[in-house]
Design a protein around this motif. Sequence first.
Motif, PDB file in Angstrom:
ATOM      1  N   ALA A 195       0.828  -1.201   0.000  1.00 47.38           N
ATOM      2  CA  ALA A 195       0.000   0.000   0.000  1.00 47.38           C
ATOM      3  C   ALA A 195       0.867   1.259   0.000  1.00 47.38           C
ATOM      4  O   ALA A 195       0.565   2.242  -0.690  1.00 47.38           O
ATOM      5  CB  ALA A 195      -0.937  -0.005   1.209  1.00 47.38           C
ATOM      6  N   ALA A 196       1.965   1.233   0.764  1.00 48.18           N
ATOM      7  CA  ALA A 196       2.877   2.384   0.807  1.00 48.18           C
ATOM      8  C   ALA A 196       3.580   2.589  -0.530  1.00 48.18           C
ATOM      9  O   ALA A 196       3.920   3.727  -0.893  1.00 48.18           O
ATOM     10  CB  ALA A 196       3.898   2.187   1.921  1.00 48.18           C
ATOM     11  N   TRP A 197       3.803   1.524  -1.279  1.00 49.55           N
ATOM     12  CA  TRP A 197       4.468   1.610  -2.583  1.00 49.55           C
ATOM     13  C   TRP A 197       3.498   2.006  -3.702  1.00 49.55           C
ATOM     14  O   TRP A 197       3.900   2.092  -4.858  1.00 49.55           O
ATOM     15  CB  TRP A 197       5.127   0.291  -2.928  1.00 49.55           C
ATOM     16  N   GLY A 198       2.261   2.200  -3.367  1.00 48.03           N
ATOM     17  CA  GLY A 198       1.306   2.674  -4.362  1.00 48.03           C
ATOM     18  C   GLY A 198       0.398   1.615  -4.941  1.00 48.03           C
ATOM     19  O   GLY A 198      -0.423   1.917  -5.806  1.00 48.03           O
ATOM     20  N   TYR A 199       0.504   0.357  -4.471  1.00 48.48           N
ATOM     21  CA  TYR A 199      -0.370  -0.684  -5.000  1.00 48.48           C
ATOM     22  C   TYR A 199      -1.724  -0.628  -4.309  1.00 48.48           C
ATOM     23  O   TYR A 199      -1.809  -0.460  -3.086  1.00 48.48           O
ATOM     24  CB  TYR A 199       0.247  -2.066  -4.812  1.00 48.48           C
ATOM     25  N   ARG A 200      -2.786  -0.782  -5.073  1.00 49.36           N
ATOM     26  CA  ARG A 200      -4.142  -0.891  -4.548  1.00 49.36           C
ATOM     27  C   ARG A 200      -4.820  -2.099  -5.182  1.00 49.36           C
ATOM     28  O   ARG A 200      -4.652  -2.350  -6.386  1.00 49.36           O
ATOM     29  CB  ARG A 200      -4.963   0.369  -4.869  1.00 49.36           C
TER      30      ARG A 200
ATOM     31  N   ASP B 157      -2.120   0.950 -11.717  1.00 49.99           N
ATOM     32  CA  ASP B 157      -0.902   1.771 -11.744  1.00 49.99           C
ATOM     33  C   ASP B 157       0.310   0.902 -12.034  1.00 49.99           C
ATOM     34  O   ASP B 157       0.555  -0.078 -11.301  1.00 49.99           O
ATOM     35  CB  ASP B 157      -0.734   2.478 -10.403  1.00 49.99           C
ATOM     36  N   PRO B 158       1.116   1.194 -13.070  1.00 57.39           N
ATOM     37  CA  PRO B 158       2.260   0.340 -13.428  1.00 57.39           C
ATOM     38  C   PRO B 158       3.274   0.185 -12.306  1.00 57.39           C
ATOM     39  O   PRO B 158       3.804  -0.919 -12.094  1.00 57.39           O
ATOM     40  CB  PRO B 158       2.871   1.042 -14.646  1.00 57.39           C
TER      41      PRO B 158
END
Length: 431
Positions: free
Chosen positions: A381-386, A391-392
């Motif tokens: 989640a902190a790395w931007g994955y949802r 998102d690439p």
Amino acid sequence: MAALALPTKRPALPWRTGLGYGALGAPLAFVSLPLYVHLPHHYASVAGAPLAALGLVLLLTRALDALVDPALGRLADRLLQRGPRPAWRAAALGSAVLAIGFAALWHPPGSTPTALLLWLTATLLVSTLAYSGVSILHQAWGTRWGGDPLWRARVAAWREGATLAGVLLASALPAWLGFSATSAVLAVGLVLALAALGRTRSPTLHAAATSTAPTGSAPSPWSDPAFRALLAVFMLNGVASAVPATLLPFFVADRLQAPDLQPLLLLAFFGAAALGLPLWVRAVGRWGLAPTWRLGMLASVAAFAFTPWLGSGDGLWFLGICLASGLALGADLALPGALLTGVIHQAGAGQRHEGRYLGWWACATKLNLALAAGLALPLLAAWGYRAGGTDPAGLQALAWAYGGLPCLLKLSAAGLLWRFEHRHPTWRQTS
């Protein structure tokens, strides 16, 4: 402690004894696989629980469950010392609680995030505590038999083979029939397996493993250097396995864009493990327990190494990886438990204090899974994955967390095992 005589070699394990003992592993797999593979994805994607909060709940509940395991191990010792009937009755009671808790877990009464997380916490604790009590008692039951390395591998293989059979069903039933039907199958399976266990006669226990310790003493597993060494390898290797188990539904749905393939992938993975399990047991007779387990770790790395480079449309390539890594899984299933049985009996704790060792062993297993869920999900989640995102950068972080990190951990575990083999030569014995 005086020198200990190793358990004497015994004849092949009768298949009726192996099946009657190991059968309980099948319904228990209906709990282990859905809880650690399906549950995070179900509550995040279907029920709508926040990903970071979900990871925290899984971490805390599994950590609490793990802390109770040593006490459950001591309880298993007391029950087995009274005889098989009290132990069987306790397993039956725990199985009833397990069936009820598991059925309730998949039907939260509220839809708000707070209600979802409270229901998850309560029902997950009931399910996992009951599961822990029954599984520790079941494993201690077979560990008391002792035996030479090949015998121990066969006992563990019957238990883990039944577990794989249950996993194969549990991997497909939730997707095909839903969790209500899966809960019903679990209840029926527990009844049948307990009936088989109650009719199983234990093999004649060996008397070769002796100790100068008083009969009433209770040795601490942590005072045993062989146990500490084996547990370190087991935990490092376990985290390597727990991370992809937790992230599999997210990887298949979002990275591969093939959510419909998940039942087939799980069937391929665990089906290959079932086919490979007898081969790993046979290899023990040639190379010994620890070298064979180390070979299985390296085979798993070789099979999994290309996973981070897979993307959308690569579902069939991943199917091949699942088959290859599944074949390697058999070593992880049967051989650590067989090594642990040898450590217990060499320490003079056999037939008296197996549960103390197995309680801490189960605790380590839960901590592995708690770390995988409680750290990997918030980190992603902190790395931007949802979950469900496109998102690439987030998808690439998911790929490396799923496929790269486990390979590094497996290699570290193999190196640590090689180091400890030289300190404990009996780990390499073939008979």
